[in-house]
Design a protein around this motif. Structure first.
Motif, PDB file in Angstrom:
ATOM      1  N   LYS A  22       0.739  -1.235   0.080  1.00 34.81           N
ATOM      2  CA  LYS A  22      -0.121  -0.026   0.072  1.00 34.81           C
ATOM      3  C   LYS A  22       0.842   1.149  -0.157  1.00 34.81           C
ATOM      4  N   ASP A  23       2.069   1.177  -0.706  1.00 35.37           N
ATOM      5  CA  ASP A  23       2.797   2.213  -0.869  1.00 35.37           C
ATOM      6  C   ASP A  23       2.404   2.955  -2.079  1.00 35.37           C
ATOM      7  N   ILE A  24       2.054   4.403  -1.895  1.00 33.61           N
ATOM      8  CA  ILE A  24       1.644   5.308  -2.891  1.00 33.61           C
ATOM      9  C   ILE A  24       2.789   5.311  -4.068  1.00 33.61           C
ATOM     10  N   LYS A  25       3.822   5.802  -3.491  1.00 36.46           N
ATOM     11  CA  LYS A  25       4.914   5.881  -4.489  1.00 36.46           C
ATOM     12  C   LYS A  25       5.207   4.652  -5.294  1.00 36.46           C
ATOM     13  N   GLU A  26       5.223   3.551  -4.981  1.00 40.63           N
ATOM     14  CA  GLU A  26       5.349   2.349  -5.855  1.00 40.63           C
ATOM     15  C   GLU A  26       3.912   2.195  -6.724  1.00 40.63           C
ATOM     16  N   TYR A  27       2.837   2.441  -6.063  1.00 42.02           N
ATOM     17  CA  TYR A  27       1.620   2.676  -7.160  1.00 42.02           C
ATOM     18  C   TYR A  27       1.731   3.445  -8.326  1.00 42.02           C
ATOM     19  N   VAL A  28       2.125   4.604  -7.890  1.00 42.13           N
ATOM     20  CA  VAL A  28       2.360   5.545  -9.105  1.00 42.13           C
ATOM     21  C   VAL A  28       3.416   5.045 -10.021  1.00 42.13           C
ATOM     22  N   LYS A  29       4.735   4.670  -9.427  1.00 42.75           N
ATOM     23  CA  LYS A  29       5.538   4.256 -10.344  1.00 42.75           C
ATOM     24  C   LYS A  29       5.050   3.089 -11.378  1.00 42.75           C
ATOM     25  N   TRP A  30       4.442   2.094 -10.688  1.00 45.27           N
ATOM     26  CA  TRP A  30       4.029   1.100 -11.488  1.00 45.27           C
ATOM     27  C   TRP A  30       3.021   1.495 -12.581  1.00 45.27           C
ATOM     28  N   MET A  31       2.008   2.322 -12.195  1.00 50.73           N
ATOM     29  CA  MET A  31       1.076   2.698 -12.906  1.00 50.73           C
ATOM     30  C   MET A  31       1.734   3.202 -14.165  1.00 50.73           C
ATOM     31  N   MET A  32       2.527   4.144 -13.988  1.00 52.77           N
ATOM     32  CA  MET A  32       3.391   4.817 -15.181  1.00 52.77           C
ATOM     33  C   MET A  32       3.836   3.909 -15.964  1.00 52.77           C
ATOM     34  N   TYR A  33       4.574   2.864 -15.403  1.00 51.73           N
ATOM     35  CA  TYR A  33       5.097   1.845 -16.306  1.00 51.73           C
ATOM     36  C   TYR A  33       3.981   1.117 -17.118  1.00 51.73           C
ATOM     37  N   TRP A  34       2.828   0.768 -16.360  1.00 55.68           N
ATOM     38  CA  TRP A  34       1.938   0.133 -17.404  1.00 55.68           C
ATOM     39  C   TRP A  34       1.402   0.924 -18.278  1.00 55.68           C
ATOM     40  N   ILE A  35       1.430   2.214 -18.015  1.00 55.93           N
ATOM     41  CA  ILE A  35       0.754   3.057 -19.327  1.00 55.93           C
ATOM     42  C   ILE A  35       1.759   3.229 -20.345  1.00 55.93           C
ATOM     43  N   ILE A  36       2.882   3.447 -19.999  1.00 55.22           N
ATOM     44  CA  ILE A  36       4.073   3.562 -20.912  1.00 55.22           C
ATOM     45  C   ILE A  36       4.342   2.058 -21.812  1.00 55.22           C
ATOM     46  N   PHE A  37       4.140   1.023 -21.115  1.00 52.33           N
ATOM     47  CA  PHE A  37       4.233  -0.482 -21.708  1.00 52.33           C
ATOM     48  C   PHE A  37       3.072  -0.559 -22.471  1.00 52.33           C
ATOM     49  N   ALA A  38       1.893  -0.170 -22.167  1.00 53.67           N
ATOM     50  CA  ALA A  38       0.727  -0.499 -23.050  1.00 53.67           C
ATOM     51  C   ALA A  38       0.681   0.363 -24.233  1.00 53.67           C
ATOM     52  N   LEU A  39       1.307   1.519 -24.270  1.00 49.92           N
ATOM     53  CA  LEU A  39       1.666   2.306 -25.501  1.00 49.92           C
ATOM     54  C   LEU A  39       2.754   1.741 -26.256  1.00 49.92           C
ATOM     55  N   PHE A  40       3.909   1.141 -25.650  1.00 47.66           N
ATOM     56  CA  PHE A  40       4.683   0.488 -26.290  1.00 47.66           C
ATOM     57  C   PHE A  40       4.409  -0.719 -26.976  1.00 47.66           C
ATOM     58  N   THR A  41       3.445  -1.448 -26.294  1.00 47.23           N
ATOM     59  CA  THR A  41       3.172  -2.711 -26.902  1.00 47.23           C
ATOM     60  C   THR A  41       2.183  -2.387 -28.189  1.00 47.23           C
ATOM     61  N   THR A  42       1.423  -1.139 -28.115  1.00 47.65           N
ATOM     62  CA  THR A  42       0.398  -0.809 -29.259  1.00 47.65           C
ATOM     63  C   THR A  42       1.429  -0.377 -30.697  1.00 47.65           C
ATOM     64  N   ALA A  43       2.361   0.449 -30.204  1.00 49.16           N
ATOM     65  CA  ALA A  43       3.445   1.019 -31.309  1.00 49.16           C
ATOM     66  C   ALA A  43       4.203  -0.078 -31.826  1.00 49.16           C
ATOM     67  N   GLU A  44       4.496  -1.189 -30.961  1.00 47.42           N
ATOM     68  CA  GLU A  44       5.192  -2.261 -31.592  1.00 47.42           C
ATOM     69  C   GLU A  44       4.479  -3.032 -32.557  1.00 47.42           C
ATOM     70  N   THR A  45       3.286  -3.029 -32.583  1.00 52.17           N
ATOM     71  CA  THR A  45       2.150  -3.917 -33.460  1.00 52.17           C
ATOM     72  C   THR A  45       2.786  -3.302 -34.592  1.00 52.17           C
ATOM     73  N   PHE A  46       2.737  -1.904 -35.012  1.00 55.18           N
ATOM     74  CA  PHE A  46       2.893  -1.624 -36.123  1.00 55.18           C
ATOM     75  C   PHE A  46       4.440  -1.282 -36.669  1.00 55.18           C
ATOM     76  N   THR A  47       5.291  -1.335 -35.566  1.00 51.96           N
ATOM     77  CA  THR A  47       6.779  -0.817 -36.168  1.00 51.96           C
ATOM     78  C   THR A  47       7.472  -2.502 -36.428  1.00 51.96           C
ATOM     79  N   ASP A  48       6.811  -3.369 -35.762  1.00 48.97           N
ATOM     80  CA  ASP A  48       7.283  -4.752 -36.140  1.00 48.97           C
ATOM     81  C   ASP A  48       7.086  -5.077 -37.580  1.00 48.97           C
ATOM     82  N   ILE A  49       5.989  -4.432 -38.249  1.00 52.00           N
ATOM     83  CA  ILE A  49       5.822  -4.825 -39.571  1.00 52.00           C
ATOM     84  C   ILE A  49       6.736  -4.121 -40.552  1.00 52.00           C
ATOM     85  N   PHE A  50       7.311  -2.706 -40.312  1.00 52.05           N
ATOM     86  CA  PHE A  50       8.111  -2.047 -41.065  1.00 52.05           C
ATOM     87  C   PHE A  50       9.701  -1.947 -40.767  1.00 52.05           C
TER      88      PHE A  50
END
Length: 189
Positions: A22-50
């Motif tokens: 229940k550490d708020i700093k860790e929550y925020v850190k990992w939420m930021m990671y998952w948001i960036i990772f989701a965007l990376f995974t989405t972008a990766e779908t298209f960049t893998d093709i090219f």
């Protein structure tokens, strides 16, 4: 495989630890990671093709995920604070409106296609039932009385002459003349 371990399983475990502690700093850190990772995974779908032909492309992707995770570089926090948060904050109203419209349209489309699907299924069921009943009645009509008497004649030697075959859906027993049935019943005594 290494991207699965380092990009998904490792962060998932530390996200669990953050929830547990229940550490708020860790929550925020990992939420930021998952948001960036989701965007990376989405972008990766298209960049893998090219870009899959690019030398060391897959190694660079693994290095990027490691950079995102590293507590020294704080890559996911940096990308989130510099790019993602300002962009989402400025476009939040438009994104929410688009999501509401998409939700309404998808619900309407689901209802429309659901009704059409039920109509198609009902029509198919009625057609199958009518064709099935028609095939049965045609099959029964194809037999002549002589064929039926020959088939019955093979199994028993006496066939009453007044037997009629009905193709209706009413359940009725074959009609025989009353005197013939009484005669066979009385002759057996």
């Amino acid at each position: 495989f290494s991207r699965l371990i380092f990009g998904t399983l490792y962060p998932a475990y530390y996200s669990y630890k953050a929830v547990k502690s229940k550490d708020i700093k860790e929550y925020v850190k990992w939420m930021m990671y998952w948001i960036i990772f989701a965007l990376f995974t989405t972008a990766e779908t298209f960049t893998d093709i090219f870009l899959c032909w690019f030398p060391f492309y897959y190694e660079l992707k693994i290095a990027f995920v490691a950079w995102l995770l590293s507590p020294y570089t704080k890559g996911s926090s940096l990308l989130y604070r510099k790019f993602v948060h300002p962009t989402l904050s400025s476009k939040e109203k438009e994104i929410d409106d688009c999501l509401i419209q998409a939700k309404d349209r998808s619900y309407d489309a689901l209802v429309h296609f659901g009704k059409r699907g039920l109509n198609v299924a009902a029509t198919a069921a009625v057609m199958a039932a009518s064709k099935g009943q028609g095939a049965l009645s045609e099959r029964l009509r194809s037999f002549s009385m002589q064929d039926l008497s020959t088939i019955r004649g093979d199994s028993s030697s006496t066939v009453p002459p007044s037997v009629t075959v009905r193709t209706s859906s009413k359940q009725s027993q074959p009609k025989t003349s009353r005197s013939a049935s009484e005669g066979t019943g009385s002759s057996g005594k």
